[in-house]
Write a protein that holds these residues in place. Sequence first.
Motif, PDB file in Angstrom:
ATOM      1  N   ASN A 158       0.740  -1.240  -0.058  1.00  0.00           N
ATOM      2  CA  ASN A 158       0.085  -0.019   0.027  1.00  0.00           C
ATOM      3  C   ASN A 158       0.787   1.176   0.043  1.00  0.00           C
ATOM      4  OD1 ASN A 158      -2.284  -1.494   0.099  1.00  0.00           O
ATOM      5  ND2 ASN A 158      -2.092  -1.649   2.385  1.00  0.00           N
ATOM      6  N   ASN A 159       2.000   1.058   0.095  1.00  0.00           N
ATOM      7  CA  ASN A 159       2.867   2.291  -0.270  1.00  0.00           C
ATOM      8  C   ASN A 159       2.847   2.723  -1.543  1.00  0.00           C
ATOM      9  OD1 ASN A 159       5.365   4.155  -0.610  1.00  0.00           O
ATOM     10  ND2 ASN A 159       6.313   2.891   1.076  1.00  0.00           N
ATOM     11  N   GLY A 160       2.293   4.191  -1.559  1.00  0.00           N
ATOM     12  CA  GLY A 160       1.946   5.135  -2.814  1.00  0.00           C
ATOM     13  C   GLY A 160       3.102   5.666  -3.156  1.00  0.00           C
ATOM     14  N   PHE A 161       4.341   5.662  -2.805  1.00  0.00           N
ATOM     15  CA  PHE A 161       5.558   6.343  -3.285  1.00  0.00           C
ATOM     16  C   PHE A 161       6.069   5.197  -4.335  1.00  0.00           C
ATOM     17  CE2 PHE A 161       9.680   8.515  -2.141  1.00  0.00           C
ATOM     18  CZ  PHE A 161       9.680   9.244  -3.438  1.00  0.00           C
ATOM     19  N   LEU A 162       5.959   5.589  -5.642  1.00  0.00           N
ATOM     20  CA  LEU A 162       6.383   4.575  -6.850  1.00  0.00           C
ATOM     21  C   LEU A 162       6.805   5.127  -8.065  1.00  0.00           C
ATOM     22  CD1 LEU A 162       3.578   4.157  -8.939  1.00  0.00           C
ATOM     23  CD2 LEU A 162       2.639   3.344  -6.810  1.00  0.00           C
ATOM     24  N   ALA A 163       7.409   4.348  -8.728  1.00  0.00           N
ATOM     25  CA  ALA A 163       7.784   4.987  -9.956  1.00  0.00           C
ATOM     26  C   ALA A 163       7.774   3.736 -11.065  1.00  0.00           C
ATOM     27  CB  ALA A 163       9.313   5.374  -9.916  1.00  0.00           C
ATOM     28  N   VAL A 164       7.323   4.015 -12.229  1.00  0.00           N
ATOM     29  CA  VAL A 164       6.991   2.846 -13.355  1.00  0.00           C
ATOM     30  C   VAL A 164       7.710   3.206 -14.478  1.00  0.00           C
ATOM     31  CG1 VAL A 164       4.749   3.582 -13.753  1.00  0.00           C
ATOM     32  CG2 VAL A 164       5.499   0.997 -14.273  1.00  0.00           C
ATOM     33  N   SER A 165       8.130   2.345 -15.375  1.00  0.00           N
ATOM     34  CA  SER A 165       8.588   2.549 -16.460  1.00  0.00           C
ATOM     35  C   SER A 165       7.507   2.707 -17.538  1.00  0.00           C
ATOM     36  CB  SER A 165       9.365   1.511 -17.190  1.00  0.00           C
ATOM     37  OG  SER A 165       9.601   1.371 -18.466  1.00  0.00           O
ATOM     38  N   THR A 166       7.544   3.741 -18.399  1.00  0.00           N
ATOM     39  CA  THR A 166       6.261   4.086 -19.421  1.00  0.00           C
ATOM     40  C   THR A 166       6.233   2.856 -20.227  1.00  0.00           C
ATOM     41  OG1 THR A 166       7.848   5.359 -20.741  1.00  0.00           O
ATOM     42  CG2 THR A 166       6.559   6.646 -19.217  1.00  0.00           C
ATOM     43  N   LYS A 167       7.320   2.183 -20.641  1.00  0.00           N
ATOM     44  CA  LYS A 167       7.453   1.165 -21.569  1.00  0.00           C
ATOM     45  C   LYS A 167       6.394   0.157 -21.108  1.00  0.00           C
ATOM     46  CE  LYS A 167      11.287   0.046 -23.467  1.00  0.00           C
ATOM     47  NZ  LYS A 167      12.700  -0.104 -23.677  1.00  0.00           N
ATOM     48  N   THR A 168       6.723  -0.241 -19.915  1.00  0.00           N
ATOM     49  CA  THR A 168       5.811  -1.438 -19.164  1.00  0.00           C
ATOM     50  C   THR A 168       4.203  -0.822 -18.958  1.00  0.00           C
ATOM     51  OG1 THR A 168       7.754  -2.298 -17.953  1.00  0.00           O
ATOM     52  CG2 THR A 168       5.738  -2.679 -17.175  1.00  0.00           C
ATOM     53  N   LEU A 169       4.141   0.380 -18.581  1.00  0.00           N
ATOM     54  CA  LEU A 169       2.664   0.833 -18.135  1.00  0.00           C
ATOM     55  C   LEU A 169       1.998   0.821 -19.548  1.00  0.00           C
ATOM     56  CD1 LEU A 169       1.233   1.898 -15.896  1.00  0.00           C
ATOM     57  CD2 LEU A 169       1.998   4.180 -16.347  1.00  0.00           C
ATOM     58  N   ASN A 170       2.520   1.134 -20.689  1.00  0.00           N
ATOM     59  CA  ASN A 170       1.763   1.202 -21.988  1.00  0.00           C
ATOM     60  C   ASN A 170       1.032  -0.231 -22.099  1.00  0.00           C
ATOM     61  OD1 ASN A 170       1.813   3.623 -23.526  1.00  0.00           O
ATOM     62  ND2 ASN A 170       4.252   3.571 -23.602  1.00  0.00           N
ATOM     63  N   PHE A 171       1.677  -1.348 -21.513  1.00  0.00           N
ATOM     64  CA  PHE A 171       0.777  -2.525 -21.920  1.00  0.00           C
ATOM     65  C   PHE A 171      -0.161  -2.789 -20.958  1.00  0.00           C
ATOM     66  CE2 PHE A 171       5.035  -3.335 -23.834  1.00  0.00           C
ATOM     67  CZ  PHE A 171       4.553  -4.020 -25.190  1.00  0.00           C
ATOM     68  N   ILE A 172      -0.471  -2.058 -20.162  1.00  0.00           N
ATOM     69  CA  ILE A 172      -1.598  -1.997 -18.831  1.00  0.00           C
ATOM     70  C   ILE A 172      -2.607  -1.315 -19.254  1.00  0.00           C
ATOM     71  CG2 ILE A 172      -2.107  -1.641 -16.509  1.00  0.00           C
ATOM     72  CD1 ILE A 172       0.655  -2.447 -15.873  1.00  0.00           C
ATOM     73  N   ASP A 173      -3.925  -1.835 -19.108  1.00  0.00           N
ATOM     74  CA  ASP A 173      -5.178  -1.166 -19.326  1.00  0.00           C
ATOM     75  C   ASP A 173      -5.437  -0.276 -17.956  1.00  0.00           C
ATOM     76  OD1 ASP A 173      -7.596  -0.202 -19.834  1.00  0.00           O
ATOM     77  OD2 ASP A 173      -8.362  -2.084 -20.386  1.00  0.00           O
ATOM     78  N   LEU A 174      -5.220   1.017 -17.996  1.00  0.00           N
ATOM     79  CA  LEU A 174      -5.682   1.829 -16.938  1.00  0.00           C
ATOM     80  C   LEU A 174      -6.804   1.558 -16.486  1.00  0.00           C
ATOM     81  CD1 LEU A 174      -3.679   4.989 -17.795  1.00  0.00           C
ATOM     82  CD2 LEU A 174      -2.816   3.004 -16.351  1.00  0.00           C
TER      83      LEU A 174
END
Length: 313
Positions: A158-174
């Motif tokens: 539940n830790n909301g301090f996070l960072a993610v690669s846009t390359k990976t995020l592009n494959f996820i349906d928000l």
Amino acid sequence: MEDKKRALGIVIPYYNAEAHIGIVIAKALQHSYNIVIVNDNSPQPLPENLMGLTGIEVLTTPKNLGVGGATKMGFAHFLKNKNIKVILKLDADDQMDTKYIPEMVQAVLAEECHFIKGNRFRDLNSLKTMPGLRRFGNLWLSFLSKAATGYWNCFDFNNGFLAVSTKTLNFIDLDLLSNNYYFETSLISNLYYQRAIIKEIPMPAIYGNEKSNMKLYKMPMHFTVNLIKSFFQRIWKAYFVYDFNIGTIYILFGTILFSGGLIFGIHNWYYYSIREIPAPTGTIMISVLSVILGFQLLLQAVQFDIFKTPNKS
């Protein structure tokens, strides 16, 4: 350093944090030229002196969506910008120490991981400052989250301090991600299907006199229901839809033997008890052996699932 500032997009979901948002923005500007504040229809307006600052954009949700919904709007905004390589979520209540941002961004840019987040349970001294009820809730829910997401090597989901690669995020349906406080866990659940590598960075828990918008008394039931749902969705997709492996066999036969033996045993216990006659030894052994063998197979399934946790190797 300048390249990293241009490659990083920071999303700050804003709701009733008027007293802290100015400090958070000042800290964020030290690390990025691309900052989006998503005003989630907050009763407390954004301070006017933040409007028009270089590098700051303000988006407003059509209605109050929740922290997850506001964050998703910020994510979608940055995914349209091809220059952004890493998206970082930073809360507006100043509970996150921004000195960790360079390390988090570097880990993603260097492809050490696809997703990185904080873990407040590695620092025992600062952990004492976390309210007891919240600490217990996080411990319990983090354990359930391991099974629900498949990331057995992670904690403090539940830790909301996070960072993610846009390359990976592009494959996820928000649209599949939660709009509320389950957002972080739902994001990690979906990262599992991409076999994304997750890294955790130890950081202290910071709690001041800010007022949380989270209704703590509702959270245990809300999270538990969602985690159970996520668990069964993951097992179905990972072992029966996207793949069929030895883990599938363990789950299938383990469930049949364990539940079948249990039902058979309860049925016969009731049948013979109301007649006040002893159950045959063979009948008892069939039930006992089925339950034991089924339980062993389910334990093997858990072990196999842990082995399948996405990692660098």
